[in-house]
Structure formats: structure tokens, C-alpha cells
Design a protein around this motif. Sequence first.
Motif, PDB file in Angstrom:
ATOM      1  N   GLY A 267      43.213   1.273  13.257  1.00 36.85           N
ATOM      2  CA  GLY A 267      43.224   0.277  12.191  1.00 36.85           C
ATOM      3  C   GLY A 267      44.513   0.349  11.394  1.00 36.85           C
ATOM      4  N   ASP A 268      44.375   0.504  10.069  1.00 35.58           N
ATOM      5  CA  ASP A 268      45.554   0.568   9.202  1.00 35.58           C
ATOM      6  C   ASP A 268      45.866   1.997   8.771  1.00 35.58           C
ATOM      7  N   GLU A 269      45.337   2.973   9.501  1.00 31.83           N
ATOM      8  CA  GLU A 269      45.525   4.375   9.124  1.00 31.83           C
ATOM      9  C   GLU A 269      46.494   5.088  10.069  1.00 31.83           C
ATOM     10  N   PHE A 270      47.432   5.824   9.468  1.00 34.67           N
ATOM     11  CA  PHE A 270      48.451   6.553  10.204  1.00 34.67           C
ATOM     12  C   PHE A 270      48.521   7.984   9.661  1.00 34.67           C
ATOM     13  N   CYS A 271      49.273   8.833  10.347  1.00 36.08           N
ATOM     14  CA  CYS A 271      49.458  10.184   9.815  1.00 36.08           C
ATOM     15  C   CYS A 271      50.718  10.829  10.364  1.00 36.08           C
ATOM     16  N   LEU A 272      51.184  11.846   9.647  1.00 33.38           N
ATOM     17  CA  LEU A 272      52.240  12.743  10.098  1.00 33.38           C
ATOM     18  C   LEU A 272      51.639  14.145  10.156  1.00 33.38           C
ATOM     19  N   LEU A 273      51.882  14.857  11.229  1.00 37.51           N
ATOM     20  CA  LEU A 273      51.440  16.242  11.349  1.00 37.51           C
ATOM     21  C   LEU A 273      52.687  17.111  11.497  1.00 37.51           C
ATOM     22  N   ALA A 274      52.973  17.891  10.459  1.00 35.55           N
ATOM     23  CA  ALA A 274      54.161  18.746  10.457  1.00 35.55           C
ATOM     24  C   ALA A 274      53.745  20.206  10.611  1.00 35.55           C
ATOM     25  N   VAL A 275      54.387  20.903  11.524  1.00 33.90           N
ATOM     26  CA  VAL A 275      54.081  22.316  11.779  1.00 33.90           C
ATOM     27  C   VAL A 275      55.354  23.127  11.574  1.00 33.90           C
ATOM     28  N   GLY A 276      55.373  23.903  10.513  1.00 40.15           N
ATOM     29  CA  GLY A 276      56.528  24.756  10.250  1.00 40.15           C
ATOM     30  C   GLY A 276      57.267  24.478   8.961  1.00 40.15           C
ATOM     31  N   PRO A 277      57.653  23.219   8.665  1.00 42.00           N
ATOM     32  CA  PRO A 277      58.412  22.943   7.442  1.00 42.00           C
ATOM     33  C   PRO A 277      57.612  23.299   6.187  1.00 42.00           C
ATOM     34  N   PRO A 278      58.285  23.772   5.129  1.00 45.87           N
ATOM     35  CA  PRO A 278      57.599  24.083   3.872  1.00 45.87           C
ATOM     36  C   PRO A 278      56.918  22.848   3.290  1.00 45.87           C
ATOM     37  N   ALA A 279      55.905  23.083   2.482  1.00 49.79           N
ATOM     38  CA  ALA A 279      55.146  21.973   1.897  1.00 49.79           C
ATOM     39  C   ALA A 279      56.039  21.058   1.076  1.00 49.79           C
ATOM     40  N   ASP A 280      56.998  21.624   0.339  1.00 51.53           N
ATOM     41  CA  ASP A 280      57.876  20.799  -0.508  1.00 51.53           C
ATOM     42  C   ASP A 280      58.676  19.798   0.321  1.00 51.53           C
ATOM     43  N   GLU A 281      59.121  20.212   1.509  1.00 51.61           N
ATOM     44  CA  GLU A 281      59.876  19.286   2.364  1.00 51.61           C
ATOM     45  C   GLU A 281      58.977  18.154   2.849  1.00 51.61           C
ATOM     46  N   VAL A 282      57.736  18.480   3.167  1.00 55.01           N
ATOM     47  CA  VAL A 282      56.787  17.455   3.622  1.00 55.01           C
ATOM     48  C   VAL A 282      56.503  16.470   2.502  1.00 55.01           C
ATOM     49  N   VAL A 283      56.322  16.978   1.278  1.00 56.07           N
ATOM     50  CA  VAL A 283      56.066  16.111   0.126  1.00 56.07           C
ATOM     51  C   VAL A 283      57.254  15.197  -0.125  1.00 56.07           C
ATOM     52  N   LYS A 284      58.447  15.718   0.024  1.00 61.53           N
ATOM     53  CA  LYS A 284      59.653  14.899  -0.170  1.00 61.53           C
ATOM     54  C   LYS A 284      59.695  13.754   0.833  1.00 61.53           C
ATOM     55  N   VAL A 285      59.370  14.042   2.086  1.00 65.17           N
ATOM     56  CA  VAL A 285      59.358  12.994   3.109  1.00 65.17           C
ATOM     57  C   VAL A 285      58.240  11.999   2.841  1.00 65.17           C
ATOM     58  N   ALA A 286      57.093  12.471   2.360  1.00 60.31           N
ATOM     59  CA  ALA A 286      55.994  11.563   2.017  1.00 60.31           C
ATOM     60  C   ALA A 286      56.424  10.599   0.914  1.00 60.31           C
ATOM     61  N   GLY A 287      57.203  11.099  -0.051  1.00 60.84           N
ATOM     62  CA  GLY A 287      57.723  10.220  -1.098  1.00 60.84           C
ATOM     63  C   GLY A 287      58.689   9.189  -0.543  1.00 60.84           C
ATOM     64  N   GLU A 288      59.531   9.625   0.394  1.00 58.45           N
ATOM     65  CA  GLU A 288      60.459   8.692   1.047  1.00 58.45           C
ATOM     66  C   GLU A 288      59.687   7.611   1.803  1.00 58.45           C
TER      67      GLU A 288
END
Length: 374
Positions: A267-288
Motif C-alpha cells: 500500500g502506502d507503507e515503506f521502510c528502511l532497515l539499517a544494520v550497523g550505523p549509529p541511531a543518530d545517523e539513521v535519525v538524520k537520514v529520516a529527517g532528510e
Amino acid sequence: MAAAHTPRESAHAAALGVRQALGGSFAAISKWERELGKLRVLVNTGELAEGEEEFPDDESYPVHEFPEIVGFLHEQWAGGGEPSAWVETAEGVPAPAPRVPEEGPAGGGGGNRQRMAALRRRGRGCCVVAPIVLHGRAWGELYVARRTGEPVFGRADADFASVLAAVTAAGIAQTERLAEARRLAFTDALTGLANRRAVDMRLDEALELHRRDEVVVSLVVCDLNGLKRVNDSRGHAVGDRLLERFGSVLSLCGAMLPGTLVARLGGDEFCLLAVGPPADEVVKVAGELCDRAGELDLGEGVAVGVASTGDPIGPVRSARRLFRLADAAQYKAKAARSGEPVIAGRHGGKDDPVVRLADAPDRRTGPERRRFRR
């Protein structure tokens, strides 16, 4: 070859079998890369000479150095011709010539200087070369050699090599079909991204790494806003275009985190699964991601929730729990019409209502409950 899971495994099995069947000391399978004009070696088996590797990273030969390749590995065989093997010797002595139509190309017959020099350099006395034809087109070649001093391959060996090349082609075709079936099984047809099945498998593997080595695992769940409005007002074709465009944006953002799996859950649902990068880097990309999604002409941005084992969310013992955390954060972002991601466990730590929501018994029913069932 039937048991192989990848083209490399299939080529390796073929080379081993062909070398044994023809009594060679060495065998190789090569693929003709037409766009590069090269014959690239996929696998070498048997007695390897200096500089040879079983699975070479970049062993290739320009096709122009082997004029018979251009002839024997040519589309003319699709017109009904039967490609056949030929023999080369280190000393260039007469060897069985290839069986070709009168109008076919000249070549082979023990006269290729490059092959002769390669045989001498590697301590081999002769070789038999057989074209591999797949789907009516030249795919590559099968190559089997014998040591210096051993009997030279004869016409019967060349004919047998042609048969083995046909068997090899059939095995490669099967491996490619299975590989394509596996690809389709783990790929979303509309966007070309991974699908929910691929996410489930990768997440299980990632959490095993987390339990064993404390590797950080982060899940970003996205709900594309405005898709229903676009479908109702402008048609599903335009809605599909919105999904494809957002998928491209998501893929671009996922590339900022090495090794990240980018997927459409449905449907309209997507996701990113990151393995290894720190949480702060993932949050930064989520903001982008939120920023870029807000710039799309269609749609109304995206609601994003993040759950990471690098944040204070308590123990994560199952994929289901991490999904619930990320999804609860995404619901919170959607309810607040937030232009930024909501991150489980932040601000309130373990007292974060998102975390407590995920810790609560799952009383949801219907499709929403089934969605998280493992």
C-alpha cells in the motif's frame, strides 16, 4: 548444477564436471561480455598456474585477441547452425578442426597464437574450447586443458565437449531462471524495492547479529500521506506514479546509510532497515527523507517513525517488537501531522509513551493485528 543457488556456483559445478568427464587437468568457464568486448573468466578449477585463481575478480581477455570467438560465438548460430568445439595445441601442430558450415568463419584448428602462448606459459600441452550458447545466443565458452606430455584431445573429445557445453548451457539457464524467481519473490513489482518478505528475512538476521555482537539495528517506517486523495481525484495511475517517485526518494536516502535495505511493505507503507550505523545517523537520514518527501508535487509528505536498538527502547528480542515500536512512532507522527520523524525512546526515555504502547499487550484485531503476526 541443479543444486546451485547462484550463477557462480553453477559455473563452478559445470567446470568440475566437465574437467572430470574430459580427463583434463584444468577447466574454466568464461562469459562473453559483449558490451565490454571481453571474455571474462568466472571460474578456474583443477591445477591452477601462477596468477590463476579459482574465482578471479578480474580475469578477462579482449575478444579481438581471439578472432575465432567472434565467429564461433556469433549470433549466426541462432539461424540454425550448430556451434562445435575445437582443439588448440601448445606447439601449433595440426589438431581437429571445428565443424562449421562452408560459409562460416575461418579460425580454430590449433592456430591461435594467444592460446598457444598461454598453454606453454602455464605448462599445458593442449586444450579443447567449446562455445556455450544460451537462448540462441552466444553466452561464453567452456575450456578444458591437459598437461604437457599428456595425449592431445581428439575429434571425439571435441564432439563430446560440444555436448557438455550444451548441458552446461541448460544448467546455467536453469540457475538464471531460479535466480530471477527468487528476485521476484523478494521484490515489489511497482517500485522495484524490496518487499515485506525480504524485510522479514533481513530483520531476523540483523537481530541475531544484535543479540550476538550488539550491532545497532534501526527500522524506519514511513506512511505516505495523501495517496488515497490522489487515487480518488486523479486516478490510480497517478497514485502509482506517486508511489514510484517516493520509492526513488526513499532509495536515495537509504543510500546515505551503507548496507541499508529499502522496501515497500505494501500500500502506502515503506521502510528502511539499517544494520550497523549509529541511531543518530539513521535519525538524520529520516529527517532528510521527511524534507524530500515534502517537496514532491504529488502527495502530502510522509509520516515517519524510527525505532533503533541504539536508543533506550528496552530489550528487542523479536522483529515484531521493533516493528511495533517503529509503527507506533509513525502513528504518533501521523496524528501530530509532524514534518519530522518521531523516534521511539527519545525525550522520555523508557517512559516514552511510544515505548510503553509497544510494551502493552497487543489487543488490536483485524488487518492491523495480522500485519504484525510473525
